[in-house]
Design an enzyme around this catalytic site. Structure first.
Site, mmCIF file in Angstrom:
data_model
loop_
_atom_site.group_PDB
_atom_site.id
_atom_site.type_symbol
_atom_site.label_atom_id
_atom_site.label_comp_id
_atom_site.label_asym_id
_atom_site.label_seq_id
_atom_site.Cartn_x
_atom_site.Cartn_y
_atom_site.Cartn_z
ATOM 1 N N TYR A 119 0.880 -1.120 -0.009
ATOM 2 C CA TYR A 119 -0.102 -0.095 0.045
ATOM 3 C C TYR A 119 0.766 1.095 0.058
ATOM 4 O O TYR A 119 1.920 1.063 0.737
ATOM 5 C CB TYR A 119 -0.836 0.168 1.285
ATOM 6 C CG TYR A 119 -1.878 1.277 1.243
ATOM 7 C CD1 TYR A 119 -2.919 1.314 0.416
ATOM 8 C CD2 TYR A 119 -1.325 2.324 1.948
ATOM 9 C CE1 TYR A 119 -3.839 2.441 0.269
ATOM 10 C CE2 TYR A 119 -2.194 3.630 1.965
ATOM 11 C CZ TYR A 119 -3.648 3.435 1.178
ATOM 12 O OH TYR A 119 -4.124 4.667 1.099
ATOM 13 N N TRP A 121 1.184 5.644 -1.749
ATOM 14 C CA TRP A 121 0.826 6.626 -2.663
ATOM 15 C C TRP A 121 1.927 6.782 -3.761
ATOM 16 O O TRP A 121 1.748 7.426 -4.772
ATOM 17 C CB TRP A 121 0.631 7.949 -2.191
ATOM 18 C CG TRP A 121 -0.674 8.157 -1.509
ATOM 19 C CD1 TRP A 121 -1.402 7.484 -0.545
ATOM 20 C CD2 TRP A 121 -1.695 9.201 -2.093
ATOM 21 N NE1 TRP A 121 -2.885 7.761 -0.831
ATOM 22 C CE2 TRP A 121 -2.834 9.133 -1.385
ATOM 23 C CE3 TRP A 121 -1.546 10.172 -3.029
ATOM 24 C CZ2 TRP A 121 -3.932 9.641 -1.674
ATOM 25 C CZ3 TRP A 121 -2.554 11.132 -3.239
ATOM 26 C CH2 TRP A 121 -3.846 10.951 -2.505
#
Ligand SMILES: Nc1nc2c(c(=O)[nH]1)N[C@H]1C(S)=C(S)[C@@H](COP(=O)(O)OP(=O)(O)OC[C@H]3O[C@@H](n4cnc5c(=O)[nH]c(N)nc54)[C@H](O)[C@@H]3O)O[C@H]1N2
Ligand SMILES: Nc1nc2c(c(=O)[nH]1)N[C@H]1C(S)=C(S)[C@@H](COP(=O)(O)OP(=O)(O)OC[C@H]3O[C@@H](n4cnc5c(=O)[nH]c(N)nc54)[C@H](O)[C@@H]3O)O[C@H]1N2
Ligand SMILES: [Mo]
Length: 775
Positions: A119, A121
């Protein structure tokens, strides 16, 4: 005519999650940044870019932890030891080692033993998208255990399909009314979780122009009223005249139920709407009136729970019923224990007001949480790198990662299912920083000690990289050609390479191609394309979606022009307008076809922590709880205004906001005085999970009994004195899921105590790279 100045920096347009701007390059170095002329409200986050690009913490060469290199794969409780040593190796050595280890793990334990949830960005750019690259590669070698939902808003993602249907979820997230529509149609915006402009500078994929601040000001100028329920006064712009309701954090559900109670008891609830468009209104009504438990959820009751005056709540309910009202539940309030409840109660309130489906009215979740929320939609979708077919289906709720690593074979609940955690032997992370984003970092360190091997692909020596056995250096987005846009964006932009790769850094595409070659799957991974060819391919595939509908330039013409307007971009005015117009022809994709204020499905799961309709459930990490007797301050760990999460924390803008070189802790003057703490002091913030050092800003913008410590200071465990000398709030937060339904993070709230640090605090060492030797 003057001769061209060879020494003047050259400008390259680029896109980051925090917007679109130019980087200025002299020789091979980024020497500055310059906002795009088209952007009236550029994000200051670009100020971090030059310093981060060439910082000593850039990973310059593949590196292997000496203990792993010498002892081989296996559990190792010393992962993350700040004094650990890494050995720099060449690419062939690193890729040979990793390919062999991936092959061993899948042969001995099966592909479910590889955790590739990864996970995070990463950076903007549709082709060199870290997660897509890693997932695509792992799919070609037989699959992996993935993660589902997000840290951002798992509660929204899991609850809303039950209440509004799955397309309804997509609408709420991606088609909310624009600020222009709000200015035109809305009388009152009531936001639970503020409308924090610094958050709106970020949109996943980056945005052509920042529009939220401008949109809010224009709406206010047209007479739209704003009410901000939030512990921080400056969660709204100071010039939009917002009413500030500083409820106790975590009590939004009680406030919402109190508002509903006033609507019911004063005859203000839109019963015609409830009858036609919802199911379960009678159950909700019984609960709110207290028919079964003897506790009416009245304004007086809500006032006792939240600390807000009952009169303010009654006045607000009446005001909401008088005009067109938009109820916004921000994502922060659902990153808490029982975080589904304020969402469901917010939908219930909007349903009682009867304005769902009307322009500028109803329910929303995300204004103030992301810049592309309520800034238009792009129904055609964006270009993307395909992740390939999933050969296996093994997944965990994303925030249960430490549970999974620590408890292989243990059972857990999620959205009506009961599953067992796989036994993970290899963790592969790219484009994310779990030692930023996860809760209870000491527990996460224990969890990372369990697998045989941890591999991290990173641009920088983050805390996660320092927990890895194999660290592979990735290029940054400034070092490769890519294209960028976010949902709802006006344009798709070229992101040309501005500088050569740092040290031996490689594009992730080339890293995975090298691994795929060694594992005999290069043809599947690449499909015969280089990353430059994929760039063209994904652009042309996207362009093809508009064939016959819009005349888009071919790739070369697009690249030369630098951007192309997204053809079917739409300005939305209302959510659920068709459903409102005719709920029989356009039912919601819920079991009843209606808005489910009571969900028989959710009720059938039998979860005490998420029953079949919105209820008030008091969290442990809350003012007034038993735990608060020991840890009396409620710490809000919200998003940092100085950076995106942990990214570029060494950059100039992020550093300029630190206090005494540490993360900034904001506290109310009364709470500071009670502890003998003044502005600029270094303090210890602690609870039974850990301790950290922070620098204090005393501020009346923070309500009493609350302290604010935004996330993202790089985790620095280099001193024995405290868990983190730099101020990462996640050394204190609880690693507990929001509920059995969504299992989201609860990192937004944690109880702590604060005391002054006396003496000379241990230095921050995390911006020095680790010890790296050659073999
Ligand atoms: N206590 C608490 N914790 C929270 C939250 C909270 O509210 N409270 N919020 C949560 C939320 S909403 C989120 S989304 C998460 C965010 O958590 P993350 O998304 O994990 O945080 P980032 O710092 O953005 O991590 C991205 C990483 O990618 C790296 N990177 C950048 N570009 C590239 C690239 O091109 N290639 C590779 N391989 N790496 C790259 C960066 O160096 C950085 O380390 O945090 C969560 N954590
Ligand atoms: N500059 C910057 N912008 C970002 C990010 C970043 O790292 N930096 N991260 C991006 C990401 S990934 C996400 S998911 C979004 C997150 O967007 P949000 O979840 O909306 O952001 P937060 O800043 O965590 O929280 C917003 C505000 O909610 C308030 N709040 C906290 N608890 C409560 C509560 O119990 N009740 C009420 N009523 N209010 C409360 C806090 O005062 C806080 O400032 O932000 C995005 N935007
Ligand atoms: Mo997020």
């Amino acid at each position: 005519m003057t001769a061209p100045d060879d020494t003047a920096p050259k400008a390259y347009p680029t896109t980051a999650h925090w917007g679109t701007y130019d980087v200025l390059v002299s020789g091979d170095r980024v020497v500055g940044v310059r906002p795009g002329a088209h952007d009236a409200d550029p994000s200051p986050l670009m100020g971090n870019v030059p310093g981060a690009q060439h910082h000593p913490t850039r990973v310059a060469a593949p590196a292997v932890r000496r203990r792993w290199l010498e002892n081989g794969p296996g559990p190792d409780g010393r992962r993350g030891d700040p004094d650990d040593e890494y050995v720099a190796v060449d690419w062939d050595t690193a890729l040979d080692l990793l390919a062999a280890e991936l092959d061993r793990v899948r042969r001995e334990h099966g592909n479910t033993a590889i955790y590739g949830g990864s996970y995070g960005w990463g950076s903007a750019g549709r082709v060199h998208h870290s997660q897509s690259q890693l997932h695509r590669f792992l799919n070609t070698i037989g699959g992996y255990t993935r993660s589902r939902d997000t840290y951002s808003h798992a509660g929204v993602e899991v609850l809303l399909p039950h209440v509004l249907g799955r397309p309804g979820l997509a609408d709420v997230l991606h088609s909310a009314p624009t600020w222009e529509a709000i200015a035109e149609h809305t009388d009152l915006v009531v936001s639970f979780g503020g409308l924090r402009v610094s958050n709106t500078h970020v949109s996943s994929g980056g945005r052509h122009r920042q529009v939220a601040a401008e949109g809010m000001r224009a709406a206010a100028a047209k007479g739209v009223g704003f009410v901000s329920v939030s512990p921080l006064r400056d969660d709204t712009l100071d010039d939009i005249g917002a009413q500030w309701l500083p409820a106790d954090p975590g009590t939004d559900t009680a406030v919402l139920l109190g508002l509903i109670h006033t609507l019911f008891t004063e005859g203000l609830a839109d019963t015609a709407f409830l009858d036609r468009y919802t199911v379960g209104a009678a159950v909700l009504r019984r609960y709110v009136l207290g028919h079964d438990d003897g506790t009416p959820k009245s304004a007086d009751w809500a006032a006792r729970v939240s600390g807000l005056p009952a009169e303010d709540l009654r006045a607000l309910a009446r005001r909401m019923a008088r005009g067109r009202t938009l109820v916004n539940v921000g994502w922060s309030v659902q990153r808490t224990r029982f975080g589904e409840q304020p969402l469901w109660a917010g939908i219930a309130l909007a349903a009682c007001l009867g304005q769902i489906g009307l322009p500028g009215g109803g329910f929303a979740s995300g204004y103030g949480s992301a810049g592309n929320y309520g800034a238009g939609s792009t129904p055609g979708g964006l270009p993307r790198l395909p992740q390939g077919r999933r050969p296996i289906d093994s997944a965990i709720p994303v925030a249960r990662v430490a549970d999974m690593l620590l408890n292989p074979g243990a059972e857990y609940d999620y959205d009506g299912t009961r599953s067992t955690y796989p036994d993970i032997r290899l963790v592969a992370w790219s484009g994310g920083n779990p030692f930023h984003h996860h809760q209870d970092l000491s527990r996460l360190t224990r969890a990372f000690g369990r697998p045989d091997t941890v591999v991290v692909v990173e641009t920088h020596w983050t805390a996660t990289a320092r927990h890895a056995d194999i660290v592979l250096p990735s290029t940054t987005t400034l070092e490769r050609d890519d294209i960028g846009a976010s949902r709802g964006d006006a344009a798709l932009r070229a992101m040309p390479r501005a500088v050569p790769p740092h040290g031996a850094a490689r594009d992730e595409y080339d890293i995975y191609t090298g691994l795929a070659e060694r594992m005999g799957v290069a043809a599947e991974f690449t499909e015969g394309r280089s990353s430059a060819q994929w760039l063209r391919h994904v652009y042309e595939e996207w362009r093809g979606r508009y064939a016959g509908r819009a005349d888009l330039p071919d790739f070369d013409a697009f690249w030369a022009a630098g951007s192309v307007a997204i053809p079917d971009r739409r300005d939305d005015t209302a959510l659920f307008a068709e459903f409102r117009a005719d709920p029989d022809t356009h039912p919601l994709a819920t079991p009843s076809g209606r808005i489910e204020l009571y969900s028989a499905t959710v009720a059938s799961f039998g979860y005490a922590d998420c029953p079949g309709h919105p209820v008030w459930l008091p969290a442990e990490e809350r003012l007034g709880s038993a735990r608060a007797r020991t840890w009396p301050l409620l710490m809000v760990a919200n998003q940092p205004r100085g950076r995106l999460h942990s990214q570029q924390d060494m950059g100039a803008y992020s550093r300029s906001l630190k206090v005494a070189g540490r993360a900034r802790l904001r506290m109310h003057p009364g709470d500071a005085a009670a502890r003998g703490v003044s502005d600029g002091d270094v303090v210890v913030v602690e609870n039974d999970r850990g301790s950290l050092l922070a620098g204090v800003e005393v501020s009346a913008h923070v309500r009493r009994d609350v302290v604010q410590l935004s996330t993202g200071a790089w985790y620095d465990p280099s001193s024995q004195e405290v868990t983190c000398v730099h101020g990462n709030p996640n050394v204190l937060t609880a690693d507990v899921g929001s509920s059995s339904l969504s299992q989201g993070t609860t990192g937004q709230h944690v109880l702590v105590e604060v005391r002054r640090y006396h003496g000379t605090p241990p230095p921050v060492r995390v911006f020095d790279p680790p010890r790296i030797t050659r073999r």
